[in-house]
Design an enzyme around this catalytic site. Structure first.
Site, PDB file in Angstrom:
ATOM      1  N   ASP A   6      65.654  56.643  79.836  1.00 46.75           N
ATOM      2  CA  ASP A   6      64.551  56.900  79.498  1.00 46.75           C
ATOM      3  C   ASP A   6      62.853  56.541  80.247  1.00 46.75           C
ATOM      4  O   ASP A   6      62.359  55.739  80.869  1.00 46.75           O
ATOM      5  CB  ASP A   6      64.843  56.695  78.327  1.00 46.75           C
ATOM      6  CG  ASP A   6      63.741  57.802  77.407  1.00 46.75           C
ATOM      7  OD1 ASP A   6      64.447  58.696  76.776  1.00 46.75           O
ATOM      8  OD2 ASP A   6      62.604  58.114  77.846  1.00 46.75           O
ATOM      9  N   ASN A  42      69.569  62.468  69.069  1.00 51.34           N
ATOM     10  CA  ASN A  42      69.726  62.996  67.609  1.00 51.34           C
ATOM     11  C   ASN A  42      70.223  64.516  67.971  1.00 51.34           C
ATOM     12  O   ASN A  42      69.697  65.519  69.275  1.00 51.34           O
ATOM     13  CB  ASN A  42      67.953  63.367  67.845  1.00 51.34           C
ATOM     14  CG  ASN A  42      67.540  62.000  67.718  1.00 51.34           C
ATOM     15  OD1 ASN A  42      68.293  60.623  67.487  1.00 51.34           O
ATOM     16  ND2 ASN A  42      66.653  61.443  68.525  1.00 51.34           N
ATOM     17  N   GLN A  81      65.083  65.523  67.461  1.00 53.62           N
ATOM     18  CA  GLN A  81      65.469  65.680  68.676  1.00 53.62           C
ATOM     19  C   GLN A  81      63.912  66.964  68.994  1.00 53.62           C
ATOM     20  O   GLN A  81      63.346  67.297  68.657  1.00 53.62           O
ATOM     21  CB  GLN A  81      66.439  66.304  68.895  1.00 53.62           C
ATOM     22  CG  GLN A  81      66.869  66.847  69.856  1.00 53.62           C
ATOM     23  CD  GLN A  81      67.896  68.097  69.931  1.00 53.62           C
ATOM     24  OE1 GLN A  81      68.331  68.406  68.889  1.00 53.62           O
ATOM     25  NE2 GLN A  81      68.292  68.197  70.779  1.00 53.62           N
ATOM     26  N   HIS A 104      71.745  65.196  74.494  1.00 55.97           N
ATOM     27  CA  HIS A 104      72.051  63.906  75.390  1.00 55.97           C
ATOM     28  C   HIS A 104      72.181  62.171  74.985  1.00 55.97           C
ATOM     29  O   HIS A 104      71.416  62.583  73.194  1.00 55.97           O
ATOM     30  CB  HIS A 104      70.353  63.624  76.235  1.00 55.97           C
ATOM     31  CG  HIS A 104      69.231  63.820  74.863  1.00 55.97           C
ATOM     32  ND1 HIS A 104      68.750  65.201  74.702  1.00 55.97           N
ATOM     33  CD2 HIS A 104      68.405  63.168  74.385  1.00 55.97           C
ATOM     34  CE1 HIS A 104      67.945  64.397  74.048  1.00 55.97           C
ATOM     35  NE2 HIS A 104      67.909  63.405  73.482  1.00 55.97           N
ATOM     36  N   HIS A 106      71.128  58.666  73.542  1.00 57.53           N
ATOM     37  CA  HIS A 106      70.502  57.970  73.647  1.00 57.53           C
ATOM     38  C   HIS A 106      71.496  55.996  74.029  1.00 57.53           C
ATOM     39  O   HIS A 106      72.219  56.549  72.545  1.00 57.53           O
ATOM     40  CB  HIS A 106      69.808  57.190  73.254  1.00 57.53           C
ATOM     41  CG  HIS A 106      68.538  58.335  72.604  1.00 57.53           C
ATOM     42  ND1 HIS A 106      66.962  58.636  73.704  1.00 57.53           N
ATOM     43  CD2 HIS A 106      68.355  59.445  72.200  1.00 57.53           C
ATOM     44  CE1 HIS A 106      66.444  59.679  73.912  1.00 57.53           C
ATOM     45  NE2 HIS A 106      67.022  60.115  72.700  1.00 57.53           N
TER      46      HIS A 106
HETATM   47  P1  AMP Z   1      64.903  62.577  71.862  1.00 49.98           P
HETATM   48  O1  AMP Z   1      64.055  63.161  70.985  1.00 49.98           O
HETATM   49  O2  AMP Z   1      66.203  62.174  71.406  1.00 49.98           O
HETATM   50  O3  AMP Z   1      65.231  64.518  72.244  1.00 49.98           O
HETATM   51  O4  AMP Z   1      64.908  62.600  73.077  1.00 49.98           O
HETATM   52  C1  AMP Z   1      64.196  63.095  73.973  1.00 49.98           C
HETATM   53  C2  AMP Z   1      64.286  61.786  74.860  1.00 49.98           C
HETATM   54  O5  AMP Z   1      63.894  62.377  76.416  1.00 49.98           O
HETATM   55  C3  AMP Z   1      63.202  61.416  75.096  1.00 49.98           C
HETATM   56  O6  AMP Z   1      63.436  59.583  74.692  1.00 49.98           O
HETATM   57  C4  AMP Z   1      61.609  61.200  75.965  1.00 49.98           C
HETATM   58  O7  AMP Z   1      61.226  59.795  76.703  1.00 49.98           O
HETATM   59  C5  AMP Z   1      62.674  61.273  76.701  1.00 49.98           C
HETATM   60  N1  AMP Z   1      62.335  62.243  78.451  1.00 49.98           N
HETATM   61  C6  AMP Z   1      61.361  63.354  77.743  1.00 49.98           C
HETATM   62  N2  AMP Z   1      61.533  63.251  79.193  1.00 49.98           N
HETATM   63  C7  AMP Z   1      62.135  62.699  80.089  1.00 49.98           C
HETATM   64  C8  AMP Z   1      62.144  62.560  81.735  1.00 49.98           C
HETATM   65  N3  AMP Z   1      61.139  63.991  82.368  1.00 49.98           N
HETATM   66  N4  AMP Z   1      62.840  62.070  82.256  1.00 49.98           N
HETATM   67  C9  AMP Z   1      63.459  61.213  81.786  1.00 49.98           C
HETATM   68  N5  AMP Z   1      63.003  61.202  80.032  1.00 49.98           N
HETATM   69  C10 AMP Z   1      62.296  62.116  79.815  1.00 49.98           C
END
Ligand code: AMP
Ligand code: ZN
Length: 139
Positions: A32, A88, A95, A101, A103
């Protein structure tokens, strides 16, 4: 299906670079970019699903099987004290990227990660009714 405007479709395909930990024909496992703790990992299916409600059983089974392998590798490398697996669905649930995805968040003594909730009392009769109602909807 791949969605043109989806950042995780692009990451999963390799069009946007990521710190890839592991890759299969169905998934990309990445670090992440804004980790909750050291070693925070995301498992991303290459196929686009907005959320869990869209995911098929075969992909879901492969996903969790992969998660067990990734969890053991993370534990061996990071030697953390615990691990939260969070997923999420929907804005209200936190989300922000609308491509499914998983975590995997390492937990260390004294970290300030917060994935807790307040517990409420339940009413036994209501619980019994609810369990039956949901059960009826599982095929
Ligand atoms: P969510 O809030 O469950 O949708 O999680 C989205 C996650 O994606 C967050 O923890 C972000 O830090 C991560 N994220 C967003 N853009 C990127 C990226 N380009 N590379 C890696 N992680 C990312
Ligand atoms: Zn996508």
């Amino acid at each position: 299906m791949i969605k043109d405007d989806c950042i995780f479709c692009k990451i999963a395909k390799g069009d946007i670079p990521s710190n890839t930990v592991y890759e299969t024909s169905d998934f990309r496992v990445i670090l992440d970019i804004s980790p909750a703790s050291k070693g925070h990992i995301l498992i991303i299916p290459k196929e686009h699903f907005d959320n869990i409600f869209e995911m098929d059983a075969d992909t879901a089974a492969k996903l969790f099987s992969l998660a067990t392998e990734v969890a053991r590798a993370m534990k061996a490398e990071l030697n953390f004290d615990g691990l939260n697996i969070v997923q999420n669905n929907g804005e209200i649930a936190g989300q922000t990227v609308f491509h499914f995805h998983l975590h995997m968040i390492p937990r260390y003594e004294g970290d300030e990660v917060n994935v807790t909730w307040k517990q409420h009392e339940s009413v036994p009769e209501e619980q019994e009714k609810l369990a039956k109602a949901i059960k009826k909807r599982i095929q």
